[in-house]
Design a protein around this motif. Structure first.
Motif, PDB file in Angstrom:
ATOM      1  N   UNK A   1       0.834  -1.277   0.002  1.00 38.26           N
ATOM      2  CA  UNK A   1       0.177   0.029   0.080  1.00 38.26           C
ATOM      3  C   UNK A   1       0.886   1.333   0.098  1.00 38.26           C
ATOM      4  N   UNK A   2       1.957   1.128   0.667  1.00 42.11           N
ATOM      5  CA  UNK A   2       2.866   2.262   0.677  1.00 42.11           C
ATOM      6  C   UNK A   2       3.513   2.645  -0.605  1.00 42.11           C
ATOM      7  N   UNK A   3       3.952   1.267  -1.385  1.00 44.48           N
ATOM      8  CA  UNK A   3       4.492   1.605  -2.935  1.00 44.48           C
ATOM      9  C   UNK A   3       3.324   2.282  -3.737  1.00 44.48           C
ATOM     10  N   UNK A   4       2.277   1.605  -3.607  1.00 41.69           N
ATOM     11  CA  UNK A   4       1.025   2.309  -4.578  1.00 41.69           C
ATOM     12  C   UNK A   4       0.723   3.635  -4.118  1.00 41.69           C
ATOM     13  N   UNK A   5       0.754   4.180  -2.765  1.00 37.21           N
ATOM     14  CA  UNK A   5       0.531   5.609  -2.563  1.00 37.21           C
ATOM     15  C   UNK A   5       1.809   6.460  -3.047  1.00 37.21           C
ATOM     16  N   UNK A   6       3.038   5.770  -3.337  1.00 40.89           N
ATOM     17  CA  UNK A   6       3.997   6.872  -3.823  1.00 40.89           C
ATOM     18  C   UNK A   6       3.803   6.897  -5.185  1.00 40.89           C
TER      19      UNK A   6
ATOM     20  N   UNK B   1       8.540  -8.954 -16.097  1.00 36.83           N
ATOM     21  CA  UNK B   1       8.717  -7.525 -15.474  1.00 36.83           C
ATOM     22  C   UNK B   1       8.079  -7.770 -14.167  1.00 36.83           C
ATOM     23  N   UNK B   2       8.889  -6.820 -13.155  1.00 38.95           N
ATOM     24  CA  UNK B   2       8.310  -7.022 -11.714  1.00 38.95           C
ATOM     25  C   UNK B   2       8.397  -5.246 -10.899  1.00 38.95           C
ATOM     26  N   UNK B   3       7.853  -5.351 -10.149  1.00 43.69           N
ATOM     27  CA  UNK B   3       7.922  -3.897  -9.192  1.00 43.69           C
ATOM     28  C   UNK B   3       9.391  -3.670  -8.675  1.00 43.69           C
ATOM     29  N   UNK B   4      10.203  -2.851  -8.987  1.00 36.85           N
ATOM     30  CA  UNK B   4      11.420  -2.626  -8.644  1.00 36.85           C
ATOM     31  C   UNK B   4      11.396  -2.363  -6.994  1.00 36.85           C
ATOM     32  N   UNK B   5      11.327  -3.201  -6.102  1.00 43.15           N
ATOM     33  CA  UNK B   5      11.429  -2.556  -4.629  1.00 43.15           C
ATOM     34  C   UNK B   5      12.604  -1.685  -4.175  1.00 43.15           C
TER      35      UNK B   5
END
Lengths: 258, 525
Positions: B99-104, B265-269
């Motif tokens: 949720x924090x990543x999506x908020x960014x 592809x993936x999310x770059x943490x």
């Protein structure tokens, strides 16, 4: 390590009978022997011996056990003589800050040294918390008002305060400011000569007001400190399925009861 | 080294997301370190097929990295190559941060980008085609325009480094030189030392798995996607430069996630964690100084961001006054600041505690120190709450001194009776917040005290993992209760109870998110 060495020396001196005299400061040496008055003359042999032992320790005084060893007198004689000397107002009992439980005596003509009394912050063997607290408040108010201030400026302003009738030294104020730093009320900074530091020469150490809260205000609670687990005394016994668990936790129950 | 409760918390997250079997495999790998398939089967006592499936789930969700390790054959035999599996502890923890990543992303991009990120977070790793397929299903009568928009947004996300190509599926770690060989030979040993060395091995694997520079963030717009679903071999040519990449999902794990030719592809943490690290730094500066300092600090972060290569960068590149000012005036809050004012703020930032260092007329962000300030604030607030105001002063005195201090010295410094001081100090020592040493001088004994910040940080982090696990378990417990009420019906007297449970859950969840921020300060940053 200097400090530890000093401590060691002090301890060694205290443990040696009669060794306390090594700690006598120059101030005590300056004191003149008072005129021998009549009560002193009317002392018996034992009282005289004990009185001389006590007076020889000047502003350090002596613990009754050391006194007994040095005078080589039986307990009952020492106790009787001590009472007599106290009645004649030749000696007084003082609180030794290093060991409050021990009976400590000193000739009335001396004032207890810093090692015995604890120094300026102590009153009758106890920390003068009222005095310390009022000084803290004054220092805090002074720095809060000016934003930043040097040690000299704070000391001067406290000493010029009309309602405050005790003269405080720069060193005392420095000690007070150190505790305000520990309270996170002020911080020590070096002046950059700009903005709020304009009146303070570049590079000079000064104190800046930081806290928005009251004196020694509570620090902002961090994430762990805000939940019961952060301060839980039983956390080491808490397991998911144990007797103490998050499901059965009484602290959680209290926290979530709104 | 992952602490006891770190492992428990990670296994709990995996249990919640993928069930007990995957969690069992994860637990085994976290406790024992990287292992080959047969060893995992032996330790978990699960069937080989089951273990393979569990490993696939973990790979799909970027929580596991397979790698090939060359080992000495011994007695003149040829070197062996083993295929090992390593759980990525950090990536497991990231699962609660979605949720924090999506908020960014939502702050920088439009909804479509947020949806794309959400899709990737949900599915772990996908080809571009698979990502767009998901949107095709959800939108009626998708047009080529829609696909174009998706591609453009995907391009934006890759360009901003929020999305990356998946790492090499099974990097090869050649036999290291003599000195470096030690961790390999001691693999599986239980000693703490060996564990530490394994962490180095983990870093080696992760570095070896990163796609070649220039490829990692290369997303080519392909007009054929969407026009013809069979033509999925986009970017296949781009793989030729990296032979190892072609070994996707090795022979041990057959029929992996997708076709070998397809770029996943993936999310770059890493990028998200970097942004969160910046955010925490800004808030630390704001709390210690003011909004203006935070604005200038933010501008410095923006000006130096492109040069940051690692998450745990200790300091930024040097920035000149002019380059900082140019960045400051880009922001709304900084627009009314003059150059002189910005310089005076920079002076404030570089004085105690120094968030910024001045080197040859340039300014450098001191990330390491800024994070340490945030860590110290957190630890001090725990000390205050747990042991009281006097303990807080003693702790600050000792942590500022950074050396052993004797009880009487501490008592004098904080104006507290010696007996009381000694009591509080020993309470903190019993709670492992202080170190104590005895100094025997003849018949006299002195007690000396010290704060060992490094040990304390590890200990506080373990407590945080424990607390996060507890919060999550309590949420599950409250949810169970909520379900029961729902079963009974939320009318009448039950309505009030239901509303209360909702509030309880909100408090627990938000506390967990805040605690996760603190975990990042101690673990990820």
């Amino acid at each position: 390590m200097d400090y530890l060495l000093r401590l060691y020396n002090m301890a060694a001196a205290m443990l040696k009978p009669g060794g306390m005299s090594r700690l006598q400061g120059p101030s005590s040496l300056k004191r003149k022997r008072p005129e021998v008055n009549s009560p002193a003359q009317s002392l018996n042999e034992h009282e005289r011996l004990l009185y001389d032992v006590i007076r020889s320790k000047q502003d350090i005084g002596i613990w009754t056990r050391d006194m007994k060893k040095e005078a080589k007198l039986p307990d009952n004689v020492v106790n009787k003589s001590l009472k007599a000397l106290q009645v004649k107002k030749l000696i007084k009992e003082v609180v030794n800050i290093q060991n409050k439980g021990r009976k400590h005596f000193m000739a009335t003509e001396f004032e207890p040294s810093k090692e015995i009394s604890g120094g300026a912050w102590y009153l009758e063997g106890s920390l003068d918390t009222e005095f310390i607290e009022s000084l803290k408040q004054l220092c805090k108010r002074q720095i809060e008002r000016s934003g930043v201030a040097t040690l000299e400026a704070v000391t001067d302003s406290i000493n010029s305060y009309p309602a405050f009738n005790v003269d405080v030294t720069k060193q005392q104020i420095e000690e007070i400011l150190r505790t305000l730093i520990l309270d996170n009320v002020i911080m020590e900074v070096k002046s950059n000569g700009m903005g709020e530091f304009a009146s303070i020469p570049f590079g000079e150490v000064c104190y800046k007001y930081v806290s928005k809260g009251g004196l020694g205000g509570e620090p902002k609670a961090g994430a762990l400190a805000s939940i019961p687990c952060g301060v839980c005394p039983r956390i080491s016994q808490c397991t998911p399925d144990g007797i103490i668990s998050p499901k059965t936790c009484v602290y959680y129950q209290k926290w979530l009861d709104f | 080294m992952v602490s006891q409760y770190g492992i428990k918390y990670a296994v709990h997250i995996i249990t919640n997301h993928f069930g007990p079997l995957v969690a069992k495999v994860c637990d085994c790998l976290l406790k024992k370190g990287p292992l080959p398939l047969r060893e995992i089967v032996r330790y978990t006592e699960l069937s080989e097929t089951l273990v393979r499936n569990c490993l696939l789930v973990l790979i799909q969700h970027n929580c596991l990295q397979p790698f090939l390790l060359e080992e000495e054959g011994g007695f003149g035999e040829v070197n062996k190559v083993s295929s090992l599996y390593m759980v990525l502890f950090d990536n497991v923890l990231h699962r609660v941060r979605f949720s924090k990543f999506m908020a960014i992303v939502s702050q920088e991009f439009d909804k479509l980008c947020v949806d794309l990120i959400e899709t990737l977070l949900q599915h772990g790793r996908l080809s571009a085609e698979q990502i767009f397929d998901g949107f095709r299903d959800s939108t009626e009568g998708s047009s080529s325009g829609r696909v174009e928009a998706l591609q453009e947004n995907m391009h934006k996300l890759v360009k901003a480094r929020y999305v990356e190509r998946c790492p090499i599926s099974e990097p090869f770690l050649a036999l290291p030189s003599e000195e470096e060989a030690a961790p390999v030979r001691r693999r599986g040993a239980k000693s703490a030392k060996a564990f530490l060395e394994l962490e180095t091995l983990e870093q080696c694997v992760l570095v070896a798995a990163v796609p070649p520079e220039g490829m990692r963030f290369l997303f080519e717009l392909n007009p054929e996607i969407g026009a013809d679903r069979d033509k999925v071999e986009n970017n296949s040519s781009s793989n030729t430069g990296d032979k190892r990449k072609l070994d996707a999902l090795d022979s041990n794990i057959d029929g992996g996630v997708a076709d070998k030719q397809v770029v996943l592809w993936r999310v770059n943490f890493e990028e998200f964690i970097r942004r969160l690290r910046h955010k925490i730094c800004i808030e630390t500066v704001r709390a210690r100084l003011d909004d203006e300092a935070a604005t200038v600090f933010t501008a410095m972060l923006d000006a130096s961001r492109s040069e940051e290569k690692k998450i745990k960068t200790a300091s930024s590149v040097p920035l000149s006054e002019n380059s900082i000012y140019a960045e400051v005036i880009k922001s709304e809050k900084g627009r009314n600041m003059t150059l002189d004012y910005v310089i005076s703020v920079l002076v404030g930032l570089s004085s105690s505690p120094p968030f910024v260092r001045v080197v040859d007329n340039s300014y450098i962000i001191d990330f390491k120190h800024t994070i340490e300030v945030a860590q110290t604030d957190e630890v001090e607030s725990i000390v205050y709450k747990k042991y009281g105001k006097d303990a807080y002063r003693m702790f600050r005195l000792l942590s500022k001194a950074g050396r052993l201090l004797e009880t009487d010295k501490i008592s004098d410094s904080i104006f507290l009776e010696k007996k009381e001081t000694a009591n509080i100090l020993s309470k903190m020592w019993q709670g492992d917040y202080l170190q104590m040493e005895k100094l025997i001088a003849g018949p006299t004994q002195f007690l000396l005290w010290k704060v060992n910040m490094m040990n304390l940080r590890e200990r506080v982090l373990d407590d945080m993992f424990h607390a996060a696990l507890n919060l999550s378990l309590r949420v599950a417990y409250e949810l169970e209760q909520q379900k029961e009420i729902l079963h009974l019906g939320v009318d009448g007297p039950m309505k009030e109870k239901y509303e209360k449970l909702k509030k309880v859950r909100f408090l627990l969840e938000s506390s967990r998110m805040k605690l996760d921020d603190a975990i990042m300060i101690f673990h990820d940053f």
